[in-house]
Scaffold this active site. Sequence first.
Site, PDB file in Angstrom:
ATOM      1  CG  HIS A   1      -3.171   2.260  -1.628  1.00 20.74           C
ATOM      2  ND1 HIS A   1      -3.196   2.295  -0.250  1.00 20.74           N
ATOM      3  CD2 HIS A   1      -4.309   1.618  -1.993  1.00 20.74           C
ATOM      4  CE1 HIS A   1      -4.298   1.694   0.185  1.00 20.74           C
ATOM      5  NE2 HIS A   1      -4.983   1.260  -0.847  1.00 20.74           N
TER       6      HIS A   1
ATOM      7  CD  GLN B   1      -2.378  -1.334   2.755  1.00 22.11           C
ATOM      8  OE1 GLN B   1      -3.415  -0.797   3.092  1.00 22.11           O
ATOM      9  NE2 GLN B   1      -1.662  -2.068   3.593  1.00 22.11           N
TER      10      GLN B   1
HETATM   11  P1  OAD Z   1      -1.579   2.974   8.982  1.00 26.13           P
HETATM   12  O1  OAD Z   1      -0.954   4.249   9.406  1.00 26.13           O
HETATM   13  O2  OAD Z   1      -3.063   2.875   8.985  1.00 26.13           O
HETATM   14  O3  OAD Z   1      -1.046   1.779   9.893  1.00 26.13           O
HETATM   15  C1  OAD Z   1       0.328   1.601  10.140  1.00 26.13           C
HETATM   16  C2  OAD Z   1       0.513   0.302  10.902  1.00 26.13           C
HETATM   17  O4  OAD Z   1       1.903   0.103  11.073  1.00 26.13           O
HETATM   18  C3  OAD Z   1      -0.119   0.297  12.299  1.00 26.13           C
HETATM   19  O5  OAD Z   1      -0.795  -0.936  12.481  1.00 26.13           O
HETATM   20  C4  OAD Z   1       1.091   0.410  13.234  1.00 26.13           C
HETATM   21  O6  OAD Z   1       0.885  -0.284  14.465  1.00 26.13           O
HETATM   22  C5  OAD Z   1       2.148  -0.297  12.398  1.00 26.13           C
HETATM   23  N1  OAD Z   1       3.540   0.088  12.706  1.00 26.13           N
HETATM   24  C6  OAD Z   1       4.030   1.260  13.190  1.00 26.13           C
HETATM   25  N2  OAD Z   1       5.381   1.209  13.284  1.00 26.13           N
HETATM   26  C7  OAD Z   1       5.756  -0.019  12.843  1.00 26.13           C
HETATM   27  C8  OAD Z   1       7.005  -0.691  12.689  1.00 26.13           C
HETATM   28  N3  OAD Z   1       8.174  -0.110  13.001  1.00 26.13           N
HETATM   29  N4  OAD Z   1       7.001  -1.956  12.198  1.00 26.13           N
HETATM   30  C9  OAD Z   1       5.833  -2.570  11.870  1.00 26.13           C
HETATM   31  N5  OAD Z   1       4.632  -1.987  12.009  1.00 26.13           N
HETATM   32  C10 OAD Z   1       4.584  -0.733  12.473  1.00 26.13           C
HETATM   33  O7  OAD Z   1      -0.977   2.609   7.544  1.00 26.13           O
HETATM   34  P2  OAD Z   1      -1.525   1.591   6.443  1.00 26.13           P
HETATM   35  O8  OAD Z   1      -2.164   0.403   7.037  1.00 26.13           O
HETATM   36  O9  OAD Z   1      -0.438   1.399   5.467  1.00 26.13           O
HETATM   37  O10 OAD Z   1      -3.806   5.006   1.616  1.00 26.13           O
HETATM   38  O11 OAD Z   1      -2.655   2.496   5.777  1.00 26.13           O
HETATM   39  C11 OAD Z   1      -3.291   2.062   4.624  1.00 26.13           C
HETATM   40  C12 OAD Z   1      -3.572   3.215   3.744  1.00 26.13           C
HETATM   41  O12 OAD Z   1      -4.144   4.306   4.487  1.00 26.13           O
HETATM   42  C13 OAD Z   1      -2.359   3.883   3.119  1.00 26.13           C
HETATM   43  O13 OAD Z   1      -1.890   3.185   2.003  1.00 26.13           O
HETATM   44  C14 OAD Z   1      -2.902   5.215   2.725  1.00 26.13           C
HETATM   45  C15 OAD Z   1      -3.652   5.553   3.976  1.00 26.13           C
HETATM   46  O14 OAD Z   1      -4.734   6.409   3.826  1.00 26.13           O
HETATM   47  C16 OAD Z   1      -3.985   5.952   0.710  1.00 26.13           C
HETATM   48  O15 OAD Z   1      -3.396   7.011   0.757  1.00 26.13           O
HETATM   49  C17 OAD Z   1      -4.967   5.578  -0.366  1.00 26.13           C
END
Ligand code: OAD
Length: 281
Positions: A130, A112
């Site tokens: 994305h 993503q």
């Molecule tokens: P989020 O910001 O929603 O989630 C990030 C995740 O990474 C959370 O579950 C955190 O706990 C975890 N996290 C933080 N630090 C970490 C680390 N060092 N190692 C592993 N995990 C860690 O981001 P996404 O799930 O990627 O879309 O969000 C999905 C989409 O929402 C993105 O692609 C973007 C956003 O809106 C668009 O822009 C269309």
Amino acid sequence: MAASDASVRSAAELLAGARRVVVFSGAGVSAESGIDTFRDAGGLWERYPPDEFATAVGLVRQLVEHPERVARFLHDLLAPVARARPNPGHLALDALEQRLRALGGRLVVVTQNVDRLHQEAGSSEVLEVHGSLFEIVDDSGAHQHTLTRAELARVVDGLARAERGLFRRTRMARALSPLLGLPHPRRPLVLAHRPSVVLFGEALPERAWSEAKAQASRADVLIAVGTSGTVYPAAELPELAAAAGARVIGVGPEVGDADVWLNGAAGDVLRRLVERATALA
Ligand code: OAD
């Protein structure tokens, strides 16, 4: 709390027996490269509400009413990406791909993320569901050109310089021209081109998304790493893989739904997991 050795071993055993692996990654995998996630405390969406900055309607309204806020948002979005380098998590996934290939298997990353760090780490099959900050498309979605990270850094520098001094709006527009094209004098809101990044309300890129679903439905193991799993349809992928018989390994600091959950930061956990799986083979 870091994943226990026992849980890493269970996950490594699943992985050691797998030949078709899909990695489903989100912002957390790039956190250790210095790129903030979206929804963690202090994340991008806390500073810039997505309905204002990540929908076409919101962005157009912001551009009309507060162009400086849009320029600041783009600066804050792009600056860490322009500086970023792959971290041990990205590199471990490349090592896993090579190991699987040597065994006649295959690893596909479905990301993503729009930061191109998986590709830079060496992963050769990356589906960007994305879109990408680096792929510039016209208003029909057709590819125009690919930016380098150095060009992105120049956009960031230009935006920072335009914050100071005279003719701010003109200088901001010029700084952004590699990404958005220069505004037409009579049609300032029609963008000549834009990065292929998917905004809320927009469809996922058809080819990447159908290939992602096909790969997930054939996977032996899916590793979901660094994602809150809240943004659909991308977040369907682990469910789709599990329904088709894959085992799911989850990686991240907040425990989620998976056959084996490995608590902790992606860099450390993925490195341990891949080392362990390699030792078992
Ligand atoms: P989020 O910001 O929603 O989630 C990030 C995740 O990474 C959370 O579950 C955190 O706990 C975890 N996290 C933080 N630090 C970490 C680390 N060092 N190692 C592993 N995990 C860690 O981001 P996404 O799930 O990627 O879309 O969000 C999905 C989409 O929402 C993105 O692609 C973007 C956003 O809106 C668009 O822009 C269309």
